[in-house]
Design a protein around this motif. Structure first.
Motif, mmCIF file in Angstrom:
data_model
loop_
_atom_site.group_PDB
_atom_site.id
_atom_site.type_symbol
_atom_site.label_atom_id
_atom_site.label_comp_id
_atom_site.label_asym_id
_atom_site.label_seq_id
_atom_site.Cartn_x
_atom_site.Cartn_y
_atom_site.Cartn_z
ATOM 1 N N SER A 14 117.734 40.447 67.335
ATOM 2 C CA SER A 14 118.274 40.078 68.645
ATOM 3 C C SER A 14 117.636 38.810 69.172
ATOM 4 O O SER A 14 118.299 37.919 69.687
ATOM 5 C CB SER A 14 118.059 41.220 69.650
ATOM 6 N N LEU A 15 116.307 38.720 69.041
ATOM 7 C CA LEU A 15 115.593 37.529 69.497
ATOM 8 C C LEU A 15 116.027 36.292 68.727
ATOM 9 O O LEU A 15 116.235 35.220 69.296
ATOM 10 C CB LEU A 15 114.086 37.740 69.374
ATOM 11 N N LEU A 16 116.144 36.445 67.400
ATOM 12 C CA LEU A 16 116.579 35.318 66.580
ATOM 13 C C LEU A 16 117.998 34.891 66.948
ATOM 14 O O LEU A 16 118.328 33.706 66.957
ATOM 15 C CB LEU A 16 116.506 35.685 65.095
ATOM 16 N N GLY A 17 118.853 35.889 67.285
ATOM 17 C CA GLY A 17 120.223 35.575 67.686
ATOM 18 C C GLY A 17 120.264 34.782 68.971
ATOM 19 O O GLY A 17 121.020 33.818 69.104
ATOM 20 N N VAL A 18 119.423 35.156 69.941
ATOM 21 C CA VAL A 18 119.372 34.430 71.204
ATOM 22 C C VAL A 18 118.887 33.008 70.990
ATOM 23 O O VAL A 18 119.418 32.050 71.542
ATOM 24 C CB VAL A 18 118.459 35.166 72.213
ATOM 25 N N VAL A 19 117.836 32.849 70.135
ATOM 26 C CA VAL A 19 117.312 31.517 69.837
ATOM 27 C C VAL A 19 118.381 30.668 69.161
ATOM 28 O O VAL A 19 118.590 29.503 69.488
ATOM 29 C CB VAL A 19 116.047 31.614 68.947
ATOM 30 N N PHE A 20 119.123 31.285 68.201
ATOM 31 C CA PHE A 20 120.150 30.549 67.476
ATOM 32 C C PHE A 20 121.266 30.098 68.411
ATOM 33 O O PHE A 20 121.679 28.948 68.412
ATOM 34 C CB PHE A 20 120.725 31.428 66.363
ATOM 35 N N LEU A 21 121.744 31.033 69.250
ATOM 36 C CA LEU A 21 122.813 30.674 70.171
ATOM 37 C C LEU A 21 122.363 29.639 71.186
ATOM 38 O O LEU A 21 123.101 28.740 71.550
ATOM 39 C CB LEU A 21 123.312 31.937 70.893
ATOM 40 N N GLY A 22 121.088 29.759 71.609
ATOM 41 C CA GLY A 22 120.566 28.768 72.540
ATOM 42 C C GLY A 22 120.517 27.391 71.924
ATOM 43 O O GLY A 22 120.808 26.385 72.562
ATOM 44 N N SER A 23 120.161 27.332 70.636
ATOM 45 C CA SER A 23 120.102 26.035 69.962
ATOM 46 C C SER A 23 121.486 25.441 69.771
ATOM 47 O O SER A 23 121.655 24.247 69.592
ATOM 48 C CB SER A 23 119.411 26.187 68.597
ATOM 49 N N CYS A 24 122.520 26.300 69.789
ATOM 50 C CA CYS A 24 123.904 25.834 69.663
ATOM 51 C C CYS A 24 124.515 25.514 71.028
ATOM 52 O O CYS A 24 125.710 25.239 71.129
ATOM 53 C CB CYS A 24 124.752 26.901 68.982
ATOM 54 N N GLY A 25 123.742 25.594 72.072
ATOM 55 C CA GLY A 25 124.237 25.297 73.416
ATOM 56 C C GLY A 25 124.897 26.479 74.090
ATOM 57 O O GLY A 25 125.567 26.329 75.100
ATOM 58 N N ILE A 26 124.755 27.679 73.514
ATOM 59 C CA ILE A 26 125.338 28.879 74.111
ATOM 60 C C ILE A 26 124.219 29.677 74.762
ATOM 61 O O ILE A 26 123.304 30.129 74.097
ATOM 62 C CB ILE A 26 126.052 29.736 73.055
ATOM 63 N N LEU A 27 124.299 29.839 76.067
ATOM 64 C CA LEU A 27 123.272 30.562 76.797
ATOM 65 C C LEU A 27 123.895 31.732 77.532
ATOM 66 O O LEU A 27 124.973 31.619 78.111
ATOM 67 C CB LEU A 27 122.574 29.636 77.807
ATOM 68 N N PHE A 28 123.216 32.863 77.478
ATOM 69 C CA PHE A 28 123.676 34.020 78.209
ATOM 70 C C PHE A 28 123.161 33.952 79.648
ATOM 71 O O PHE A 28 122.119 33.369 79.929
ATOM 72 C CB PHE A 28 123.196 35.309 77.543
ATOM 73 N N PHE A 29 123.900 34.566 80.568
ATOM 74 C CA PHE A 29 123.504 34.642 81.965
ATOM 75 C C PHE A 29 123.201 33.266 82.556
ATOM 76 O O PHE A 29 122.182 33.051 83.191
ATOM 77 C CB PHE A 29 122.306 35.588 82.126
ATOM 78 N N ARG A 30 124.131 32.357 82.291
ATOM 79 C CA ARG A 30 124.047 31.037 82.924
ATOM 80 C C ARG A 30 124.613 31.117 84.342
ATOM 81 O O ARG A 30 125.521 31.900 84.615
ATOM 82 C CB ARG A 30 124.868 30.009 82.130
ATOM 83 N N LYS A 31 124.087 30.294 85.220
ATOM 84 C CA LYS A 31 124.648 30.219 86.567
ATOM 85 C C LYS A 31 125.867 29.310 86.528
ATOM 86 O O LYS A 31 125.766 28.147 86.136
ATOM 87 C CB LYS A 31 123.611 29.692 87.555
ATOM 88 N N VAL A 32 127.011 29.842 86.909
ATOM 89 C CA VAL A 32 128.263 29.093 86.893
ATOM 90 C C VAL A 32 128.616 28.704 88.323
ATOM 91 O O VAL A 32 128.710 29.558 89.206
ATOM 92 C CB VAL A 32 129.405 29.928 86.284
ATOM 93 N N GLU A 33 128.788 27.409 88.559
ATOM 94 C CA GLU A 33 129.170 26.922 89.878
ATOM 95 C C GLU A 33 130.689 26.931 90.001
ATOM 96 O O GLU A 33 131.394 26.391 89.159
ATOM 97 C CB GLU A 33 128.642 25.497 90.096
#
Length: 210
Positions: A14-33
Protein backbone atom coordinates in the motif's frame (compact mmCIF):
# COMPACT_ATOMS: atom_id res chain seq x y z
CA UNK A 1 3.68 -15.58 12.18
CA UNK A 2 2.33 -16.16 8.68
CA UNK A 3 -0.48 -13.69 9.31
CA UNK A 4 1.98 -11.08 10.57
CA UNK A 5 4.11 -11.42 7.43
CA UNK A 6 1.02 -11.12 5.26
CA UNK A 7 -0.06 -7.95 7.03
CA UNK A 8 3.47 -6.55 6.63
CA UNK A 9 3.46 -7.19 2.89
CA UNK A 10 0.01 -5.66 2.49
CA UNK A 11 1.05 -2.51 4.33
CA UNK A 12 4.31 -2.31 2.36
CA UNK A 13 2.44 -2.74 -0.94
CA UNK A 14 0.00 0.00 0.00
CA UNK A 15 2.79 2.40 0.90
CA UNK A 16 4.67 1.64 -2.30
CA UNK A 17 1.44 2.18 -4.26
CA UNK A 18 0.93 5.61 -2.71
CA UNK A 19 4.55 6.57 -3.43
CA UNK A 20 4.21 5.34 -7.03
CA UNK A 21 0.97 7.20 -7.66
CA UNK A 22 2.38 10.31 -6.03
CA UNK A 23 5.38 10.18 -8.34
CA UNK A 24 2.96 9.97 -11.29
CA UNK A 25 1.19 13.14 -10.14
CA UNK A 26 -1.79 11.26 -8.67
CA UNK A 27 -2.52 12.24 -5.09
CA UNK A 28 -5.29 11.01 -2.86
CA UNK A 29 -7.31 13.43 -0.73
CA UNK A 30 -6.28 16.51 -2.64
CA UNK A 31 -8.05 19.76 -1.89
CA UNK A 32 -10.16 20.64 -4.93
CA UNK A 33 -11.12 24.28 -5.42
CA UNK A 34 -14.58 24.80 -6.91
CA UNK A 35 -15.29 27.41 -9.55
CA UNK A 36 -16.70 30.75 -8.44
CA UNK A 37 -20.50 30.81 -8.09
CA UNK A 38 -22.43 32.04 -11.10
CA UNK A 39 -26.05 32.52 -12.06
CA UNK A 40 -27.46 30.08 -14.62
CA UNK A 41 -31.16 29.15 -14.45
CA UNK A 42 -31.68 32.05 -12.03
CA UNK A 43 -31.50 34.39 -15.03
CA UNK A 44 -35.02 33.17 -15.93
CA UNK A 45 -36.49 33.69 -12.47
CA UNK A 46 -38.51 36.63 -11.15
CA UNK A 47 -36.16 39.57 -10.66
CA UNK A 48 -36.35 42.14 -7.91
CA UNK A 49 -36.03 42.45 -4.16
CA UNK A 50 -38.04 40.61 -1.53
CA UNK A 51 -41.62 41.87 -1.27
CA UNK A 52 -41.73 42.60 -5.01
CA UNK A 53 -45.12 41.60 -6.44
CA UNK A 54 -46.11 39.67 -9.57
CA UNK A 55 -49.52 38.72 -10.96
CA UNK A 56 -50.93 35.88 -13.04
CA UNK A 57 -54.28 36.15 -14.82
CA UNK A 58 -56.58 33.32 -15.90
CA UNK A 59 -57.08 33.34 -19.67
CA UNK A 60 -60.55 31.82 -19.15
CA UNK A 61 -62.09 33.70 -16.24
CA UNK A 62 -59.93 36.80 -15.90
CA UNK A 63 -59.25 35.96 -12.24
CA UNK A 64 -56.02 37.48 -10.96
CA UNK A 65 -53.61 35.97 -8.45
CA UNK A 66 -51.02 38.20 -6.78
CA UNK A 67 -47.70 36.73 -5.62
CA UNK A 68 -45.10 38.29 -3.36
CA UNK A 69 -41.40 37.39 -3.59
CA UNK A 70 -40.61 36.19 -0.08
CA UNK A 71 -37.13 34.70 -0.25
CA UNK A 72 -34.27 33.84 -2.55
CA UNK A 73 -31.09 32.12 -1.43
CA UNK A 74 -27.89 30.71 -2.89
CA UNK A 75 -25.57 28.14 -1.29
CA UNK A 76 -22.06 27.53 -2.61
CA UNK A 77 -19.36 24.97 -1.86
CA UNK A 78 -15.90 26.50 -2.19
CA UNK A 79 -13.82 23.33 -1.95
CA UNK A 80 -13.77 19.64 -1.11
CA UNK A 81 -11.25 16.79 -0.81
CA UNK A 82 -10.95 14.26 -3.60
CA UNK A 83 -11.70 10.58 -2.88
CA UNK A 84 -14.11 11.66 -0.13
CA UNK A 85 -17.32 11.19 -2.09
CA UNK A 86 -17.88 14.96 -2.17
CA UNK A 87 -18.19 17.26 -5.16
CA UNK A 88 -18.71 20.90 -6.07
CA UNK A 89 -22.34 21.60 -5.23
CA UNK A 90 -24.31 24.83 -5.59
CA UNK A 91 -28.03 25.28 -4.91
CA UNK A 92 -30.39 28.21 -5.21
CA UNK A 93 -34.10 28.72 -4.65
CA UNK A 94 -36.80 31.35 -4.87
CA UNK A 95 -40.16 31.41 -3.08
CA UNK A 96 -43.25 33.41 -3.99
CA UNK A 97 -46.43 33.37 -1.93
CA UNK A 98 -49.95 34.40 -2.78
CA UNK A 99 -52.39 33.66 0.02
CA UNK A 100 -52.52 29.85 0.24
CA UNK A 101 -50.78 29.52 -3.13
CA UNK A 102 -47.04 29.45 -3.69
CA UNK A 103 -44.41 29.05 -6.39
CA UNK A 104 -41.01 27.44 -5.72
CA UNK A 105 -38.13 27.55 -8.19
CA UNK A 106 -35.03 25.48 -7.37
CA UNK A 107 -31.72 25.13 -9.19
CA UNK A 108 -29.02 22.57 -8.35
CA UNK A 109 -25.56 22.47 -9.93
CA UNK A 110 -23.00 19.69 -9.35
CA UNK A 111 -19.67 18.65 -10.85
CA UNK A 112 -16.42 16.91 -9.96
CA UNK A 113 -13.15 18.79 -10.47
CA UNK A 114 -12.90 20.10 -14.04
CA UNK A 115 -15.85 18.14 -15.42
CA UNK A 116 -18.86 19.86 -16.95
CA UNK A 117 -21.52 20.73 -14.41
CA UNK A 118 -24.88 18.94 -14.30
CA UNK A 119 -27.79 21.33 -13.67
CA UNK A 120 -31.20 20.25 -12.39
CA UNK A 121 -34.05 22.78 -12.48
CA UNK A 122 -37.53 22.55 -11.01
CA UNK A 123 -40.64 24.68 -10.56
CA UNK A 124 -43.40 23.73 -8.12
CA UNK A 125 -46.84 25.33 -8.00
CA UNK A 126 -49.22 25.05 -5.05
CA UNK A 127 -52.35 26.24 -6.81
CA UNK A 128 -55.86 26.14 -5.34
CA UNK A 129 -54.83 23.23 -3.13
CA UNK A 130 -53.21 21.20 -5.91
CA UNK A 131 -49.49 20.61 -6.52
CA UNK A 132 -47.90 20.80 -9.98
CA UNK A 133 -44.26 19.95 -10.53
CA UNK A 134 -42.14 20.83 -13.58
CA UNK A 135 -38.48 19.87 -13.79
CA UNK A 136 -35.63 19.16 -16.17
CA UNK A 137 -36.20 15.46 -15.41
CA UNK A 138 -39.94 15.24 -16.14
CA UNK A 139 -40.16 17.81 -18.94
CA UNK A 140 -38.72 18.61 -22.34
CA UNK A 141 -36.95 21.98 -22.21
CA UNK A 142 -36.96 24.20 -25.30
CA UNK A 143 -34.90 27.38 -25.52
CA UNK A 144 -36.05 30.04 -27.95
CA UNK A 145 -36.66 33.80 -28.21
CA UNK A 146 -39.80 35.71 -27.32
CA UNK A 147 -41.12 39.14 -28.31
CA UNK A 148 -41.99 41.22 -25.26
CA UNK A 149 -42.87 44.93 -25.24
CA UNK A 150 -41.01 45.64 -28.50
CA UNK A 151 -37.98 43.76 -27.19
CA UNK A 152 -36.69 40.26 -27.77
CA UNK A 153 -35.83 38.02 -24.84
CA UNK A 154 -34.60 34.49 -24.37
CA UNK A 155 -37.32 32.12 -23.18
CA UNK A 156 -37.34 28.62 -21.71
CA UNK A 157 -40.31 26.29 -22.11
CA UNK A 158 -40.87 23.26 -19.84
CA UNK A 159 -43.23 20.83 -21.62
CA UNK A 160 -44.14 18.05 -19.20
CA UNK A 161 -44.02 14.47 -20.44
CA UNK A 162 -47.32 12.60 -20.39
CA UNK A 163 -49.72 15.57 -20.52
CA UNK A 164 -50.11 19.03 -22.04
CA UNK A 165 -48.92 20.94 -18.96
CA UNK A 166 -46.23 23.54 -19.59
CA UNK A 167 -44.61 26.60 -18.10
CA UNK A 168 -42.66 29.25 -19.99
CA UNK A 169 -40.03 31.51 -18.39
CA UNK A 170 -38.44 34.64 -19.81
CA UNK A 171 -34.91 35.86 -19.09
CA UNK A 172 -35.11 38.82 -16.75
CA UNK A 173 -38.87 38.35 -16.46
CA UNK A 174 -39.77 35.08 -14.76
CA UNK A 175 -42.93 33.14 -15.57
CA UNK A 176 -44.60 34.23 -18.80
CA UNK A 177 -47.39 31.66 -18.70
CA UNK A 178 -48.34 28.32 -17.22
CA UNK A 179 -50.78 25.71 -18.53
CA UNK A 180 -51.97 23.17 -15.97
CA UNK A 181 -52.94 19.55 -16.82
CA UNK A 182 -56.66 20.51 -16.93
CA UNK A 183 -55.89 22.94 -19.77
CA UNK A 184 -56.33 26.07 -17.66
CA UNK A 185 -53.88 28.77 -18.77
CA UNK A 186 -52.57 31.59 -16.62
CA UNK A 187 -50.55 34.44 -18.11
CA UNK A 188 -48.25 37.00 -16.57
CA UNK A 189 -49.80 40.43 -16.08
CA UNK A 190 -47.75 43.46 -17.13
CA UNK A 191 -44.61 41.43 -17.81
CA UNK A 192 -41.55 43.66 -18.00
CA UNK A 193 -37.85 42.96 -18.38
CA UNK A 194 -35.97 43.81 -15.20
CA UNK A 195 -32.22 44.00 -14.45
CA UNK A 196 -30.82 40.62 -13.43
CA UNK A 197 -30.30 40.38 -9.67
CA UNK A 198 -26.69 39.61 -8.75
CA UNK A 199 -25.65 36.87 -6.36
CA UNK A 200 -25.14 39.56 -3.73
CA UNK A 201 -28.92 40.10 -3.76
CA UNK A 202 -29.48 36.49 -2.63
CA UNK A 203 -29.31 35.19 0.92
CA UNK A 204 -25.88 33.63 0.44
CA UNK A 205 -24.36 30.74 2.44
CA UNK A 206 -21.25 28.58 2.16
CA UNK A 207 -21.45 24.81 2.61
CA UNK A 208 -18.90 22.13 3.43
CA UNK A 209 -18.68 18.42 2.72
CA UNK A 210 -16.70 16.21 5.11
Amino acid sequence: MVISKLKFHLILSSLLGVVFLGSCGILFFRKVECRAPELTSELFWFQGNNESSFSLISETTGEEKLYILKDKWYSHREQYFSDSGCDCHDMSAQLLEGGRDSIWTVNELRYVERNKEVITESITFVFDGDHYFFSSTNSKITLTTEALNDSEIESKLFSRYGDDAEVKLGKGVGILHVIFPNGEKWERKNAVIKPISGIEDYRFTLTTCD
